[in-house]
Scaffold this active site. Structure first.
Site, short mmCIF file in Angstrom:
data_model
loop_
_atom_site.label_atom_id
_atom_site.label_comp_id
_atom_site.label_asym_id
_atom_site.label_seq_id
_atom_site.Cartn_x
_atom_site.Cartn_y
_atom_site.Cartn_z
N CYS A 143 2.80 -6.19 10.17
CA CYS A 143 2.59 -5.09 9.23
C CYS A 143 3.98 -4.67 8.76
CB CYS A 143 1.90 -3.92 9.91
SG CYS A 143 1.81 -2.45 8.85
N GLU A 168 4.01 6.61 7.72
CA GLU A 168 3.88 7.18 6.37
C GLU A 168 4.17 8.69 6.38
OE1 GLU A 168 2.88 6.11 3.13
OE2 GLU A 168 3.09 4.01 3.69
N CYS A 186 2.25 -6.83 1.89
CA CYS A 186 1.35 -6.01 2.71
C CYS A 186 0.39 -6.98 3.37
CB CYS A 186 0.61 -5.04 1.80
SG CYS A 186 -0.68 -4.09 2.62
N SER A 204 0.83 -1.21 0.00
CA SER A 204 0.00 0.00 0.00
C SER A 204 0.87 1.26 0.00
CB SER A 204 -0.89 0.00 1.24
OG SER A 204 -0.09 0.02 2.40
N1 DGL Z 1 2.31 -2.47 5.13
C1 DGL Z 1 0.91 -2.72 5.24
C2 DGL Z 1 0.66 -4.01 6.01
O1 DGL Z 1 1.57 -4.82 6.11
C3 DGL Z 1 0.27 -1.48 5.78
C4 DGL Z 1 -1.15 -1.43 5.50
C5 DGL Z 1 -1.77 -0.05 5.42
O2 DGL Z 1 -1.61 0.58 4.38
O3 DGL Z 1 -2.46 0.31 6.36
O4 DGL Z 1 -0.41 -4.27 6.50
#
Ligand code: DGL
Length: 290
Positions: free
Chosen positions: A209, A175, A90, A28
């Protein structure tokens, strides 16, 4: 030629050669760069095409339908660029979209192509980390409410006691480059306190995550050295290496010149600047529309 004769022209039949392309890595936003980094350390000769959908991040607080639609769009884009194998780096995308993409979309769209996620490699190995049998998992609200980790871990390690905690603020903090700020410390501590209040004997904490490794310095400060922190990058990298060995038909479609290209749906300069912290080295990115 007689007037009613049928003329049959024989054209040579071409069997399409499989065209080699890079391994696609989808996230994402920035998070998958932590996975890409680990994968390249283990498989440096392959070519990689990374796509971060930063214009629509975060996915973790979005509906199932939106995550599914965005993820499939990203995967199709990578297929169109020549990838035969795409890794959903992700957890949110993998938890909400992977199974349907594999079962519904691929047979119709591209039966030769493959999409893999980060959940399976993690859940089939995570039981080996905990001594106490108490595992903590932190993830986005999307990953946690999908219950994908609970369901998968139950299959491989039914004796493990698993405690999940949704952390809605963590991805936005990362982010926005605020992952080492006082604000980050506040939210990380609040969510970890909630988790450890439910069982103080949790001895292993899985960062479910791919954004969270950037919060590791703060997390370690809070949990101390009695709790083992597990990031997914190395687990996913080892699993991909093993997968390519077991599937030569997929491996043959992956080109190997050691290249890497990074695409983002957001401003490329912003992506390069923060992304280098995830990747651990500077790189150049290109803006694309999906
Ligand atoms: N890196 C994504 C994950 O592993 C983040 C998800 C997001 O965009 O909230 O879930």
């Amino acid at each position: 030629m007689r007037p009613n004769s049928i003329v049959v022209t024989l054209y040579p039949i071409f069997v399409p050669m499989s065209v080699q392309g890079p391994i696609g890595i989808f996230d994402s936003g920035f998070g998958g760069l932590t996975v890409l980094n680990s994968i390249r350390a283990v498989l440096p000769d392959y070519d990689y095409l990374y796509l971060g959908d930063s214009a629509r991040t975060p996915y973790g607080t979005r509906s199932f339908e939106s995550v599914y639609e965005f993820t499939w769009e990203g995967v199709k884009y990578l297929f169109d660029q020549g990838c035969s194998l795409v890794i959903l780096a992700c957890n949110t995308a993998a938890a909400k979209a992977l199974r349907s993409i594999q079962q519904k979309e691929l047979p119709l769209y591209a039966s030769q192509k493959r999409v893999l996620g980060v959940l399976r490699p993690t859940t089939e190995t995570i039981g080996a980390y905990s001594q106490s049998g108490n595992l903590g998992i932190v993830g986005t609200p999307g990953t946690v409410t999908s219950k994908s980790y609970l369901i998968e871990i139950e299959r491989f390690f039914p004796e493990l006691r698993v405690y999940q905690q949704a952390c809605p603020m963590w991805v936005p903090l990362v982010e926005n480059g605020e992952h080492l700020s006082e604000g980050a410390l506040y939210f990380v501590e609040k969510d970890l306190n909630r988790l450890f209040e439910r069982n103080a004997s949790i001895d292993t904490l899985l960062l479910a995550c791919t954004h969270y490794p950037l919060l590791a310095p703060i997390i370690e400060k809070i949990i101390g050295d009695q709790v083992q922190l597990v990031s997914q990058g190395p687990i996913v990298a080892r699993s991909l290496q093993d997968y390519l060995k077991r599937h030569p038909e997929v491996d043959d479609n992956c080109s190997q010149t050691g290249s890497m290209e990074v695409l983002t749906t957001e401003d490329h300069l912003k992506f390069e600047s923060l992304g280098s912290q995830f990747f651990g080295a500077p790189f150049q990115a290109r803006h694309v529309h999906l």
